[in-house]
Design a protein around this motif. Structure first.
Motif: not given
Length: 105
Positions: A52-61
Protein backbone atom coordinates in the motif's frame (compact mmCIF):
# COMPACT_ATOMS: atom_id res chain seq x y z
CA UNK A 1 17.15 13.51 28.40
CA UNK A 2 15.77 15.57 25.53
CA UNK A 3 13.09 18.23 25.85
CA UNK A 4 11.51 17.05 22.57
CA UNK A 5 9.67 13.82 21.77
CA UNK A 6 9.12 12.48 18.26
CA UNK A 7 6.10 10.38 17.30
CA UNK A 8 5.95 8.63 13.93
CA UNK A 9 2.92 7.18 12.18
CA UNK A 10 1.61 6.46 8.69
CA UNK A 11 -1.70 7.36 7.07
CA UNK A 12 -3.42 5.87 4.05
CA UNK A 13 -3.80 9.22 2.27
CA UNK A 14 -2.28 12.69 2.24
CA UNK A 15 -5.74 14.11 2.99
CA UNK A 16 -6.09 12.07 6.19
CA UNK A 17 -2.51 12.89 7.22
CA UNK A 18 -3.07 16.62 6.66
CA UNK A 19 -6.43 16.70 8.44
CA UNK A 20 -5.25 14.82 11.51
CA UNK A 21 -1.89 16.61 11.71
CA UNK A 22 -3.64 19.99 11.59
CA UNK A 23 -6.11 18.91 14.28
CA UNK A 24 -3.34 17.69 16.61
CA UNK A 25 -1.41 20.96 16.22
CA UNK A 26 -4.61 22.93 16.87
CA UNK A 27 -5.24 20.79 19.97
CA UNK A 28 -1.67 21.61 21.08
CA UNK A 29 -0.73 17.96 21.40
CA UNK A 30 1.96 18.49 18.76
CA UNK A 31 4.03 21.57 18.08
CA UNK A 32 4.32 20.62 14.43
CA UNK A 33 3.99 17.72 12.04
CA UNK A 34 6.08 16.87 9.00
CA UNK A 35 4.21 15.05 6.24
CA UNK A 36 6.88 13.12 4.37
CA UNK A 37 6.83 11.82 0.82
CA UNK A 38 4.66 8.86 -0.10
CA UNK A 39 6.08 5.53 1.05
CA UNK A 40 5.38 2.04 -0.17
CA UNK A 41 4.59 -0.33 2.68
CA UNK A 42 4.73 -4.11 2.36
CA UNK A 43 3.06 -5.97 5.21
CA UNK A 44 1.16 -9.11 6.18
CA UNK A 45 -2.50 -8.64 7.12
CA UNK A 46 -5.17 -11.30 7.53
CA UNK A 47 -2.87 -14.02 6.21
CA UNK A 48 -1.85 -12.27 3.00
CA UNK A 49 1.11 -10.09 2.05
CA UNK A 50 -0.11 -6.73 0.75
CA UNK A 51 1.37 -3.50 -0.59
CA UNK A 52 0.00 0.00 0.00
CA UNK A 53 0.97 3.61 -0.53
CA UNK A 54 1.13 5.48 2.78
CA UNK A 55 2.08 8.95 4.01
CA UNK A 56 4.56 8.98 6.92
CA UNK A 57 4.11 11.77 9.47
CA UNK A 58 6.61 12.85 12.11
CA UNK A 59 5.15 14.78 15.05
CA UNK A 60 7.20 16.87 17.47
CA UNK A 61 5.90 17.33 20.99
CA UNK A 62 7.00 17.83 24.58
CA UNK A 63 7.93 14.58 26.36
CA UNK A 64 5.11 15.15 28.88
CA UNK A 65 2.58 15.25 26.00
CA UNK A 66 3.92 12.21 24.10
CA UNK A 67 1.53 9.59 25.49
CA UNK A 68 -1.51 11.85 25.09
CA UNK A 69 -0.47 12.55 21.49
CA UNK A 70 -0.09 8.84 20.76
CA UNK A 71 -3.49 8.07 22.29
CA UNK A 72 -5.17 10.84 20.29
CA UNK A 73 -3.58 9.66 17.04
CA UNK A 74 -5.01 6.20 17.74
CA UNK A 75 -8.48 7.71 18.35
CA UNK A 76 -8.44 9.70 15.11
CA UNK A 77 -6.71 7.16 12.88
CA UNK A 78 -8.77 5.22 10.37
CA UNK A 79 -6.57 2.10 10.62
CA UNK A 80 -7.69 -0.58 13.06
CA UNK A 81 -4.05 -1.17 14.12
CA UNK A 82 -2.04 1.96 13.26
CA UNK A 83 1.73 2.00 13.68
CA UNK A 84 2.31 4.76 16.23
CA UNK A 85 5.91 4.86 17.40
CA UNK A 86 7.77 7.10 19.85
CA UNK A 87 11.29 7.65 18.55
CA UNK A 88 14.24 8.33 20.86
CA UNK A 89 15.73 11.82 20.85
CA UNK A 90 19.16 12.18 22.42
CA UNK A 91 19.32 15.96 22.21
CA UNK A 92 17.46 18.96 20.84
CA UNK A 93 18.55 22.50 20.10
CA UNK A 94 17.56 24.52 23.17
CA UNK A 95 15.63 27.20 21.29
CA UNK A 96 13.68 24.59 19.35
CA UNK A 97 12.91 22.63 22.52
CA UNK A 98 11.58 25.82 24.14
CA UNK A 99 9.41 26.48 21.08
CA UNK A 100 8.00 22.93 21.22
CA UNK A 101 7.28 23.35 24.92
CA UNK A 102 5.58 26.72 24.32
CA UNK A 103 3.38 25.26 21.57
CA UNK A 104 2.30 22.21 23.56
CA UNK A 105 2.29 23.55 27.12
Amino acid sequence: MSAVALVYTLFGSREAATRIARQLVEERLAACANLLGEATSIYEWNGAVDTAAEVPVLFKTAPARRDALMARIAELHDYRVPAILALPVDAAHAAFARWVDDRTG
